[in-house]
Scaffold this motif. Structure first.
Motif, PDB file in Angstrom:
ATOM      1  N   VAL A  86     -62.951 -10.571 -36.753  1.00 44.20           N
ATOM      2  CA  VAL A  86     -61.649 -10.513 -36.622  1.00 44.20           C
ATOM      3  C   VAL A  86     -61.136 -11.992 -36.950  1.00 44.20           C
ATOM      4  N   THR A  87     -59.750 -12.173 -37.078  1.00 42.62           N
ATOM      5  CA  THR A  87     -59.210 -13.518 -37.196  1.00 42.62           C
ATOM      6  C   THR A  87     -58.498 -14.111 -35.854  1.00 42.62           C
ATOM      7  N   ASN A  89     -55.606 -14.639 -35.078  1.00 37.94           N
ATOM      8  CA  ASN A  89     -54.408 -14.186 -34.833  1.00 37.94           C
ATOM      9  C   ASN A  89     -54.470 -12.484 -34.184  1.00 37.94           C
ATOM     10  N   GLU A  90     -55.788 -11.994 -34.261  1.00 44.35           N
ATOM     11  CA  GLU A  90     -56.013 -10.689 -34.043  1.00 44.35           C
ATOM     12  C   GLU A  90     -56.641 -10.710 -32.576  1.00 44.35           C
ATOM     13  N   THR A 192     -63.115 -18.572 -32.565  1.00 48.93           N
ATOM     14  CA  THR A 192     -63.044 -17.232 -33.207  1.00 48.93           C
ATOM     15  C   THR A 192     -64.406 -16.712 -33.718  1.00 48.93           C
ATOM     16  N   LYS A 208     -64.462  -7.334 -31.656  1.00 51.05           N
ATOM     17  CA  LYS A 208     -63.855  -6.298 -32.302  1.00 51.05           C
ATOM     18  C   LYS A 208     -64.359  -5.131 -31.497  1.00 51.05           C
ATOM     19  N   ASP A 218     -57.982  -2.482 -29.792  1.00 47.21           N
ATOM     20  CA  ASP A 218     -58.172  -3.670 -30.644  1.00 47.21           C
ATOM     21  C   ASP A 218     -58.162  -5.018 -29.820  1.00 47.21           C
ATOM     22  N   LYS A 220     -56.651  -7.673 -29.790  1.00 49.42           N
ATOM     23  CA  LYS A 220     -55.226  -8.209 -29.619  1.00 49.42           C
ATOM     24  C   LYS A 220     -54.576  -7.295 -28.421  1.00 49.42           C
TER      25      LYS A 220
END
Length: 770
Positions: A86-87, A89-90, A192, A208, A218, A220
């Motif tokens: 994942v990034t 932002n996620e 990350t 994730k 998810d 986030k």
């Protein structure tokens, strides 16, 4: 005087000690610097390799390859370690706060090594003797450990075997790599990478997969307490598992929450409230035996492994399906796949109950005369892996083999009524139990694109591994008749051409005379059109047409339309005596619905690398197979099953037929061991097969085992679900007609008027020899 001498002497010794301490300090620092340098260059191979700068810039980490449906749904993964990146932002802010508070509160302030944390650990460990002081590792150091496997055997050198020195070397490597990571990446990127590379237990690698496994979310979307549970797993994934050790997990979660309170990520009120909550899981470990399209995923895997061996990366190495993070996009529609699996499940539950009821406790393996086949189980057990293992261990003639095969043991077995059942069975009992199950296969495709839209290879992939769509091949029975009539249509016969239902004899030198009977054993001696004959599945008229055009022509026609299996060019082929797969049957019948152009069925659209670059786009393989008019005439023939009196698709409910044009053909082998149905609409062509694992396993009654009862209901259920879902864009309607007017009259009354002026058909008086 003596006091002055003593004082001077004391000062002299103090000065010497101070000098010695300074010298020791500088020597230690210099020695440590030399040590660090020697580790960084792996001097004389004493310490083991460190990653070079290029590796730091592009750290390699095993990523699961992901399989997607055409509508973007993740169908499954192929992996050694179940990991998907994942990034930043996620990620949930709750997760980031929990991680920093627990693992590295000064993460934003240090450059890979935390002097305060390191000093604290040294003080508590060396001076105070506290074994629980922790390791003082920063998130950067832990990321280095995850990324470059600094503690693995492959990273060790000669001195790593020296007691006490191994860990110092490892820690030094992690310090070096951590500082280099800090130079190459931002803090967000390092954090990350750490979450993407960490293990959480339960076969979950990376945040994730962990979020999906434990909470079906998810990353986030993780709330505070869920984030705390996952961060708590870093200390010991098994010991603090919320699944296997919930009490430990709760305590560890509250420790994480306490750290978040301590560093003001939580208020006291929030802590008091959340720490009292129970851990609520939505636990689901990913498995190749669970989820959508399990049989399809295994079929695709074998194709992908072949592809990775035949295609190389830029560095000349073959692709790794289990570690390169490939993204495979298929033609499967997840909604159609769901409806297909539901339809097979619903019908096979009912059919199995009927099958067991008809058996009334009798063995299902019977010969053509309805008698139980002797020693059937003894023969079948010899084909199993359990038998081969025992023979290798004890020898083929040893009594121990039979004893072990009949020895009771605990096991889980499949059941329609209760799902998995815990029971006690021997290997022989288990084989006997599973042999009583009827099996099924289903495939559905878009005839205009060649895209496979749904694929159900069997009942349950965990317990029945064999795929009945592509791998399974059985006699298609009357489902093969359309190929006979397609050859006839291409040779100038009209759907309105009439033949008398009477015995037909075909003689081939050196072979017995072949004279098939009809399914009911009777002949009407009445004229009927070949459309009516195919609709009612009249054997005698199909045999007559086979005699008219020859088996060789039928074989050539079937192969041109899409059948790839070997076909025996014998008269009995008219009744489907050569084995074929459901995939072949659906693909070849699709040629009729695609204006005579055959498209080889395919199910992989493209393969991308982990960065989204397309590595391979799979094109449709098209070939002209028959004229557009002849293809439409065959659709008209197949509609006869719904429209002609006595048609074998008359049992399809009206809610599917109203306002719709459908084609279909049933098939049943002679002893009802195989039931088939091929159904066609303007948008979908689908094939169904139902039967026993072995041809000797079938309904005792041919009526009960015919395709109209065993296979067709699955297609009916599937199409009903499809038409009820407006999001699919699949609607009822007519088959598309050719742009040019037909040269063949489809109104049989008008056809008879025209042909009666020239011919008058009578009973077949010709020599029946080819």
């Amino acid at each position: 005087m003596s006091n002055k001498k003593n004082t001077a002497k004391s000062r002299s010794w103090t000065g010497k000690i101070i000098r010695i301490l300074w010298i020791a300090l500088f020597a230690g620092l210099f020695g440590f610097a030399i040590f660090v340098w020697s580790v960084s260059v792996d001097f004389l191979g004493l310490y083991g390799d460190l990653p070079d700068f290029k590796a730091l810039e592009n750290p390699e980490n095993e990523l699961a390859s992901e399989l997607y449906s055409a509508d973007g749904v993740l169908l499954g993964k192929y992996y050694r370690e179940n990991r998907s990146p994942v990034t930043y932002n996620e990620l949930s802010k709750n997760l980031i706060n929990a991680l920093i508070a627990t693992e590295d509160i000064r993460f934003e302030d240090h450059s890979g090594i935390d002097p305060k944390g390191l000093a604290r650990v040294l003080f508590k460990t060396i001076l105070m003797g506290q074994s629980s002081a922790g390791g003082g590792s920063t998130l950067s150091q832990q990321t280095a450990k995850n990324l470059f496997k600094t503690r693995g055997e492959a990273s060790q050198g000669t001195l790593s075997s020296v007691p006490g020195l191994r860990m110092l070397i490892i820690k030094t490597k992690e310090w070096i790599v951590a500082t280099q990571l800090e130079k190459a990446y931002t803090k967000d990127e390092i954090l990350t990478m750490y979450l993407n590379t960490s293990e959480f237990g339960s076969n979950a690698f990376g945040i994730k997969t962990a979020a999906k496994t434990f909470f079906n979310k998810d990353p986030k979307d993780l709330n505070i307490q869920e984030s705390a549970v996952l961060v708590g797993l870093f200390k010991a994934p098994t010991y603090y598992s919320p699944v296997y050790n919930p009490d430990n997990s709760t305590r560890r979660r509250n420790t994480v929450l306490g750290q978040m309170r301590k560093y003001e990520f939580l208020t006291e009120t929030q802590y008091d409230s959340i720490s009292q909550l129970p851990i609520e899981l939505d636990y689901n470990v990913e498995s190749h035996n669970r989820g959508l399209a399990t049989y399809f995923r295994e079929i695709v895997k074998s194709d992908l492994i072949k592809w990775t061996k035949e295609n190389l990366k830029a560095d000349g190495k073959p692709y790794d399906l289990y570690g390169d993070g490939l993204r495979i996009y298929t033609t499967i529609d997840s909604r159609l796949q769901k409806y297909a699996e539901e339809s097979v499940d619903e019908h096979m539950r009912e059919l199995q109950a009927k099958f067991v009821s008809e058996l009334r406790g009798r063995e299902p393996w019977i010969d053509s005369n309805g008698r139980v086949i002797p020693n059937f189980m003894e023969t079948m057990i010899k084909r199993t892996e359990a038998y081969r293992v025992l023979v290798n261990k004890y020898g083929a003639d040893s009594d121990s083999v039979e004893i072990k095969l009949n020895e009771k043991k605990k096991m889980k077995v499949f059941s329609w009524e209760e799902g998995e059942i815990d029971t006690v069975m021997s290997s022989m009992d288990s084989l006997r139990y599973y042999k009583t199950f009827l099996q099924a296969g289903f495939v559905s495709m878009d005839p205009h694109t060649g895209h496979i839209k749904a694929w159900v290879g069997g009942l349950n992939h965990k317990y029945f591994k064999y795929d009945h769509v592509r791998e399974g091949r059985r006699q298609p029975g009357s489902t093969f008749k359309p190929f006979v009539y397609a050859a006839a249509i291409e040779n100038g016969y009209s759907p309105c051409y009439t033949v008398v239902d009477q015995p037909v004899e075909i003689n081939i030198p050196g072979q017995p005379t072949w004279s098939p009977s009809n399914a009911d054993g009777k002949f009407t001696y009445e004229k009927m059109t070949i459309r009516q004959a195919m609709a009612q599945s009249i054997n005698s008229i199909t045999a007559y047409m086979m005699k008219q055009i020859s088996p060789e022509v039928v074989v050539e026609t079937a192969h041109r339309l899409g059948i790839t299996s070997d076909l025996d060019p014998v008269p009995a082929l008219a009744l489907g005596t050569s084995d074929v797969s459901i995939l072949e049957m659906a693909g070849s019948m699709s040629t009729f619905a695609n204006k005579g152009e055959h498209i080889k069925p395919y199910y992989i659209d493209r393969i991308e690398d982990k960065n989204g670059n397309v590595l391979h786009q799979f094109p449709a393989r098209k070939s002209p197979a028959m004229s557009e008019e002849d293809a439409y005439l065959m659709l008209h023939m197949l509609q006869g099953g719904f429209e002609e009196r006595g048609g074998t698709s008359q049992g399809v409910p009206m809610h599917l037929r109203e306002g719709n044009e459908l084609g279909g053909k049933t098939g049943t082998t002679q002893n009802a061991s195989d039931g088939w149905y091929i159904g066609l609409s303007k948008d979908l062509v689908s094939g169904v097969w139902v039967g026993g694992d072995d041809r000797a396993i079938h309904f005792r009654s041919w009526i009960s085992g015919q395709g109209a009862r065993t296979a067709r209901p699955i297609w009916v259920k599937y199409m009903t679900k499809v038409y009820e879902d407006p999001t699919l864009g699949i609607s009822k309607g007519a088959f598309e007609k050719p742009e040019r007017p037909l040269s063949v009259e489809l109104d049989c009354e008008e056809y008879q008027i025209q042909t009666d002026e020239y011919t008058d058909f009578d009973y077949d008086q010709r020599n029946n020899d080819f």
